[in-house]
Scaffold this active site. Structure first.
Site, short mmCIF file in Angstrom:
data_model
loop_
_atom_site.label_atom_id
_atom_site.label_comp_id
_atom_site.label_asym_id
_atom_site.label_seq_id
_atom_site.Cartn_x
_atom_site.Cartn_y
_atom_site.Cartn_z
N ASP A 26 -3.60 -2.79 8.40
CA ASP A 26 -2.74 -1.62 8.41
C ASP A 26 -2.06 -1.56 9.77
O ASP A 26 -2.72 -1.38 10.80
CB ASP A 26 -3.56 -0.34 8.18
CG ASP A 26 -2.68 0.90 8.20
OD1 ASP A 26 -1.79 1.02 7.35
OD2 ASP A 26 -2.88 1.76 9.10
N GLU B 31 0.89 -4.52 4.25
CA GLU B 31 1.79 -3.65 3.50
C GLU B 31 3.23 -3.98 3.83
O GLU B 31 3.57 -4.26 4.99
CB GLU B 31 1.50 -2.18 3.84
CG GLU B 31 2.21 -1.18 2.97
CD GLU B 31 1.81 0.24 3.28
OE1 GLU B 31 2.28 1.16 2.59
OE2 GLU B 31 1.00 0.43 4.21
N CYS C 225 -9.17 7.64 -1.53
CA CYS C 225 -10.48 7.41 -0.92
C CYS C 225 -10.94 6.01 -1.27
O CYS C 225 -11.02 5.64 -2.45
CB CYS C 225 -11.48 8.45 -1.42
SG CYS C 225 -13.18 8.14 -0.85
N CYS D 242 -14.54 6.24 -3.50
CA CYS D 242 -14.61 6.62 -4.90
C CYS D 242 -13.30 6.41 -5.65
O CYS D 242 -13.26 6.51 -6.88
CB CYS D 242 -15.05 8.08 -5.04
SG CYS D 242 -13.90 9.26 -4.26
N CYS E 190 -13.21 13.34 2.01
CA CYS E 190 -12.86 13.24 0.60
C CYS E 190 -13.44 14.44 -0.14
O CYS E 190 -14.63 14.74 -0.04
CB CYS E 190 -13.39 11.93 0.01
SG CYS E 190 -13.07 11.75 -1.76
N CYS F 213 -16.18 12.88 -3.12
CA CYS F 213 -17.49 12.30 -2.78
C CYS F 213 -18.03 12.79 -1.44
O CYS F 213 -19.18 12.52 -1.10
CB CYS F 213 -17.44 10.78 -2.80
SG CYS F 213 -16.29 10.09 -1.58
N ASP G 198 -6.83 5.29 9.30
CA ASP G 198 -6.30 3.94 9.44
C ASP G 198 -7.21 2.90 8.80
O ASP G 198 -6.74 1.98 8.12
CB ASP G 198 -6.07 3.62 10.92
CG ASP G 198 -5.04 4.53 11.55
OD1 ASP G 198 -4.10 4.94 10.85
OD2 ASP G 198 -5.18 4.85 12.75
#
Length: 402
Positions: free
Chosen positions: A191, A275, A327, A330, A346, A349, A356
């Site tokens: 990232d 990305e 997330c 999950c 989250c 969960c 990051d």
């Protein structure tokens, strides 16, 4: 695949004058050919072919008083100038057809351009002497600073003079399957960002060196001195070279950092995923200077060609993939978050996620890579970046393929 290896040249005063003649003659032939084709287009005639232009603008022009000085340089340099024009037209028309990103039409070259280049092919009979000098036709034996060994015999060499008044020899060499590295298991998601240049899916964070920001004071001083010099004077040209060299030091340091980091990541991992960022769009925001300083596009390009060179897997995921909203534990999408939110919990969960690192893990998962680091997506402790990651050579080195 073909790679370029660049080495610093140190021509003598006479060799600099010979190179200046070669640069000028190549530019004149290029402009004459462009003018001939534009004239034919304006009159509704078909474009003159390269063979006809070569005969008229090189062979026949040498026998005229106006262009007799074309015989002072190697004919191969002039022929390659015509091929450069063919490439410029091909890229322009391919852009109109949608085969590549759109480019502008070929333009005339100016003698005021501070970057010049000429190319020698095997027909020019250039060679590397036993004394490790570069022998160029009608120029002589030029001293070279060899920083590494060429993996194979080069097919062409280009001599480049940059804006900082430095000379480089750029060799094109072929590499084979002998450079493929042994297979390894880890896959890595990356990232890219500004606060940290790269955050890896295994929890590591690479600090952003910010080479341009650190050199701004020196650049400002050099640019201010240039603005106070009288135009068309020798002192102004000296000040311009000082500004260009200051910028070149920044570019060389950034390139060295990209090379070191990309080579290490490719050697350590079997697959790498990044990305597909809209760099042009981001560069139109208020963060433009920091985005250009990071040099994401150059770094991703290095990852791509090094993966192909060493037999690794390189994957780009779509820029609209919600890597910062999902997330990684999950898989529940929690919605967009402001940029100042670096850690979030989250709602499904209850795990605490580093924004990051969570995005880097999602990049790897979106690319179909297995994330090997157990628990790396949960907020870790502070992970200092190794000092070697932002290190540079004491003296700026030319760009080389690695």
């Amino acid at each position: 695949m073909q790679l370029r290896y660049s080495f610093r040249l140190y021509p003598s005063a006479g060799q600099r004058a010979a190179l200046a003649r070669a640069f000028g003659c190549a530019r004149v032939v290029y402009n004459d050919a462009l003018r001939a084709r534009e004239t034919a287009r304006g009159m509704g005639l078909p474009f003159p072919k390269t063979g006809d232009l070569s005969r008229q603008l090189i062979t026949e022009a040498k026998s005229t008083p106006e262009r007799a000085w074309l015989g002072e340089v190697s004919a191969v340099v002039l022929q390659q100038s015509l091929r450069d024009l063919d490439t410029a037209y091909r890229n322009f028309f391919d852009g109109l057809k949608g085969k590549r990103p759109r480019m502008g039409a070929p333009r005339y070259k100016s003698r005021k351009n501070t970057r010049q280049a000429v190319r020698f092919t095997a027909n020019a009979r250039w060679s590397i002497t036993t004394g490790r000098k570069l022998r160029l036709p009608k120029i002589g034996d030029v001293r070279v600073r060899w920083s590494r060994t060429l993996p194979s015999t080069p097919s062409t060499v280009s001599v480049v003079k940059d804006s900082a008044d430095r000379y480089f020899a750029s060799f094109v060499v072929e590499t084979g399957p002998e450079e493929v590295l042994p297979e390894t298991t880890p896959g890595l998601g990356i990232d890219l960002g500004l606060r940290h240049f790269a955050v890896l899916s295994d929890g590591r964070k690479i600090d952003s060196p910010r080479f341009l920001r650190r050199a701004e004071k020196r650049l400002k001083k050099a640019q201010h001195a240039l603005s106070r010099k009288e135009k068309a004077g020798k002192n102004r040209n000296k000040a311009r070279i000082r500004v260009a060299r200051a910028h070149a030091r920044v570019a060389d340091a950034r390139r060295e950092f990209h090379h070191r980091l990309s080579t290490r990541l490719i050697r350590e991992n079997q697959a790498v995923a990044v990305e597909d960022l809209a760099v042009k769009g981001l560069a139109r925001t208020r963060l433009a200077k920091s985005i250009h300083d990071a040099g994401w596009s150059a770094f991703v390009s290095m990852l791509e060609y090094k993966a192909a060179r060493y037999g690794r897997i390189f994957v780009r995921i779509g820029r609209f993939e919600p890597t910062s909203q999902v997330c990684s534990q999950c898989g529940v999408k929690d919605g967009p978050k402001p940029l100042h939110v670096r850690v979030w919990e989250c709602g499904a969960c209850g795990v605490v996620l580093d924004r990051d690192i969570n995005a880097a893990v999602n990049v790897a998962k979106a690319a179909g890579l297995a994330v090997s680091a157990c628990g790396a997506q949960v907020r870790p402790g502070l992970v200092p970046a190794p000092r070697g990651e932002a290190g540079t050579h004491p003296t700026p080195q030319p760009s080389t393929a690695r």
